[in-house]
Design a protein around this motif. Structure first.
Motif, PDB file in Angstrom:
ATOM      1  N   ARG A 147       0.811  -1.181   0.353  1.00  0.00           N
ATOM      2  CA  ARG A 147       0.244   0.151  -0.053  1.00  0.00           C
ATOM      3  C   ARG A 147       0.934   1.254   0.032  1.00  0.00           C
ATOM      4  O   ARG A 147       0.394   2.345  -0.232  1.00  0.00           O
ATOM      5  N   ARG A 185      -1.764   7.719   7.605  1.00  0.00           N
ATOM      6  CA  ARG A 185      -1.469   6.509   7.913  1.00  0.00           C
ATOM      7  C   ARG A 185      -0.071   6.048   7.182  1.00  0.00           C
ATOM      8  O   ARG A 185       0.026   4.898   6.535  1.00  0.00           O
ATOM      9  N   SER A 197       3.641   2.038   9.049  1.00  0.00           N
ATOM     10  CA  SER A 197       3.069   0.791   8.916  1.00  0.00           C
ATOM     11  C   SER A 197       2.437   0.406  10.340  1.00  0.00           C
ATOM     12  O   SER A 197       1.343  -0.275  10.372  1.00  0.00           O
ATOM     13  N   TRP A 226      -1.526   0.963  10.036  1.00  0.00           N
ATOM     14  CA  TRP A 226      -2.121   0.424   9.185  1.00  0.00           C
ATOM     15  C   TRP A 226      -3.125  -0.644   9.740  1.00  0.00           C
ATOM     16  O   TRP A 226      -2.695  -1.174  10.734  1.00  0.00           O
ATOM     17  N   ASP A 227      -4.319  -0.842   9.379  1.00  0.00           N
ATOM     18  CA  ASP A 227      -5.240  -1.776   9.842  1.00  0.00           C
ATOM     19  C   ASP A 227      -5.670  -1.767  11.425  1.00  0.00           C
ATOM     20  O   ASP A 227      -5.914  -2.844  11.845  1.00  0.00           O
TER      21      ASP A 227
END
Length: 262
Positions: A9, A205, A208, A211-212
């Motif tokens: 990403r 974002r 890392s 992320w999520d």
């Protein structure tokens, strides 16, 4: 156990946000003298910035990474020497490389012992592994303090970072027949982001560790961080810092029996 982090990403923005060719060259030139001549494997090769720097120093490079999109950039920089693979299952025969580099990557893998074990397998006896960790500043600015506090509250990031701390890496490496032979730091100066830039990077974002994240963690941890950053004085003033990145150089003793050939 959480999965290793895939950088698909961020591939299109990675070089612009992680220091670019200058940083890649600086890292490669500082660790190259500690590694034996011959074939070098870089795990977590990413877009190939550091691999290209090693190539310019006359090294034969093989690079592996989980991210197909990152590898698309790396393949242009180091053509014919890039493979998509997990670092815990390196697609190379036993004792087939002379050196290995793991640069800013061990905090991103799911299983650090498995990665170090497979690196030990593919290194020849007397081969060396260079591990470069994340940097820590001489002094923590107001912006840095707020961001460090946020990171400390993110469970997954905290657990990964703990496994990648130098003492933890040394202990794990030694269990796989990798003996520590050198230890030093790479020092770099950075004009770090202003509070406003730091807040914008978090909102995007960019890192890392963001992320999520579940919505409740974003709301309870990240959004207050953004608000704190935007309340700091001198919103447009960068907070420069001198960073020290730990470097560990290991040598393969050959004490661990080869397990298999892929």
């Amino acid at each position: 156990m959480p999965e290793s982090v895939n950088f698909d990403r961020i591939a299109d923005r990675y070089d612009d946000t992680r220091g670019g060719q200058g940083r890649g060259h600086a890292v490669a030139t500082q660790i190259d003298p500690y590694l034996p001549d011959g074939r070098l494997l870089e795990i977590g090769v990413g877009t190939g910035l550091i691999a290209a720097a090693f190539t310019s120093l006359g090294r034969e490079i093989i690079g592996i990474d989980l991210s197909a999109r990152m590898l698309a950039y790396a393949a242009r920089r180091v053509p014919g020497r890039i493979v998509r693979a997990d670092a815990s299952a390196i697609p190379l025969p036993d004792a087939s490389v002379d050196a290995c580099a793991a640069i800013h990557v061990l905090h991103l893998v799911a299983d650090t012992p498995a990665v170090l074990g497979d690196v030990a397998r593919v290194l020849r006896p007397g081969g060396r592994l260079a591990v470069v960790g994340g940097g820590s500043p001489d002094a923590v600015s107001d912006t840095g303090h707020i961001m460090e506090t946020m990171s400390a509250r993110l469970d997954t990031y905290r657990l990964r970072a703990a496994r990648a701390q130098p003492e933890a890496v040394i202990e794990t490496a030694e269990r796989h027949g990798l003996r520590l032979v050198e230890r030093f730091s790479i020092v770099r100066e950075e004009g770090t982001a202003t509070p406003e830039q730091a807040a914008a990077e978090i909102e995007a974002r960019l890192w890392s560790r963001l992320w999520d994240l579940p919505d409740d963690i974003w709301a309870s941890v990240v959004e207050p961080t953004i608000e704190q950053l935007r309340r700091l004085p001198d919103q447009d003033r960068p907070r420069p810092a001198v960073f020290h990145s730990p470097v560990l150089i290991f040598e393969a003793t050959g004490a661990v029996p080869a397990r298999h050939t892929r």
